[in-house]
Design an enzyme around this catalytic site. Sequence first.
Site, PDB file in Angstrom:
ATOM      1  N   CYS A 131     -13.904 -58.450  27.664  1.00 23.62           N
ATOM      2  CA  CYS A 131     -14.221 -57.279  28.495  1.00 23.62           C
ATOM      3  C   CYS A 131     -14.920 -57.738  29.773  1.00 23.62           C
ATOM      4  O   CYS A 131     -14.437 -57.499  30.872  1.00 23.62           O
ATOM      5  CB  CYS A 131     -15.090 -56.298  27.715  1.00 23.62           C
ATOM      6  SG  CYS A 131     -14.242 -55.505  26.339  1.00 23.62           S
ATOM      7  N   ASN A 173     -24.326 -55.379  27.768  1.00 22.34           N
ATOM      8  CA  ASN A 173     -23.723 -56.286  28.740  1.00 22.34           C
ATOM      9  C   ASN A 173     -24.578 -56.439  29.994  1.00 22.34           C
ATOM     10  O   ASN A 173     -24.720 -57.553  30.527  1.00 22.34           O
ATOM     11  CB  ASN A 173     -22.335 -55.792  29.137  1.00 22.34           C
ATOM     12  CG  ASN A 173     -21.310 -55.898  28.030  1.00 22.34           C
ATOM     13  OD1 ASN A 173     -20.448 -55.035  27.887  1.00 22.34           O
ATOM     14  ND2 ASN A 173     -21.376 -56.941  27.214  1.00 22.34           N
ATOM     15  N   HIS A 189     -15.492 -45.917  29.226  1.00 21.02           N
ATOM     16  CA  HIS A 189     -14.965 -44.860  28.376  1.00 21.02           C
ATOM     17  C   HIS A 189     -15.893 -44.560  27.209  1.00 21.02           C
ATOM     18  O   HIS A 189     -16.716 -45.379  26.801  1.00 21.02           O
ATOM     19  CB  HIS A 189     -13.572 -45.224  27.856  1.00 21.02           C
ATOM     20  CG  HIS A 189     -13.493 -46.629  27.323  1.00 21.02           C
ATOM     21  ND1 HIS A 189     -13.182 -47.706  28.127  1.00 21.02           N
ATOM     22  CD2 HIS A 189     -13.705 -47.139  26.085  1.00 21.02           C
ATOM     23  CE1 HIS A 189     -13.201 -48.806  27.411  1.00 21.02           C
ATOM     24  NE2 HIS A 189     -13.517 -48.493  26.155  1.00 21.02           N
TER      25      HIS A 189
END
Length: 296
Positions: free
Chosen positions: A175, A206, A236
């Site tokens: 990601c 993150n 999302h």
Amino acid sequence: MKIDEVFKYTLSQIMLEEKWEDQSRAKYADGTPVKVKRALQVFNTYDLQEEFPIGSIRPVPLHNAIKEILWIWQKRSTNTKDLGLKIWDAWADENGRIKGCYADMVKRPVVMSDKWEEGLSPLFVKCLDKDMPVYGFKNQTDFLLYEITHNPSSRRMVASMFNPETNNIKPLQECAFQIQLSVKNGFLHMVLYQRSCDFITAFLWNTAQYAALLMMFAHHAGLKPGKFSHFIGDCHVYDRHEKQAMELLSRDLNFPKPEVSIHPRMELLGFYDFTYKDFMIENYEPGESIKFEVAI
């Protein structure tokens, strides 16, 4: 704290979307495909001289987040046993490995020259479809550490996990897949490029772990940590996280400002000496923890 304001605002924008979109890849444990609401091209910048971006709207286990970042960039391991956390177990093979992604991408050599120069190592890689002697760094971490200390004005300090030749066969698609470093006036700055973010579960994690990576790189080079910019292509929220989203949006942001610093023992040490314990956090009083059903 700016990070909490960013989290709450972005989450509100996602939840304003009118409908849930089907997503064929990810599924819940019972086999049901997830549905999502999405916000695209989300970008924010945090000045580490003003605050460390660790969210308080819900607890962020900073030491665990740093364990993962060290596992990828320092240990360069794809063995989940070296991580000491369970977060990637569902993607690991029978030997506990998630081959082909994350650390395996960081371990790729960086070609710098066809002639030997001080600080470079001989590499045996295929370069431009030719087998030729080249020189550079055996991995992307060492490349970045060398550049910020020896070529601080470089505009090529980029490390990427993106690989078009293997993206379709990776057991896990990264990601957060690319960083770019820049040095100016004694400060080290970082841009993190993230293709996808399960917003409620991963955004705060993150952000904090890559801000910590910036601090570690800066410390190694004798620089001050500067601005951390975070670009996310797709943020999302999953349909079964809607209740938790509403709970988080209802929370007030009256939290004290936490302080994150590096332990004094690191004064004369460098990047490869860091452990997660070398990050000290004070005055951190986050909101209550909240549970989520994870989709795979």
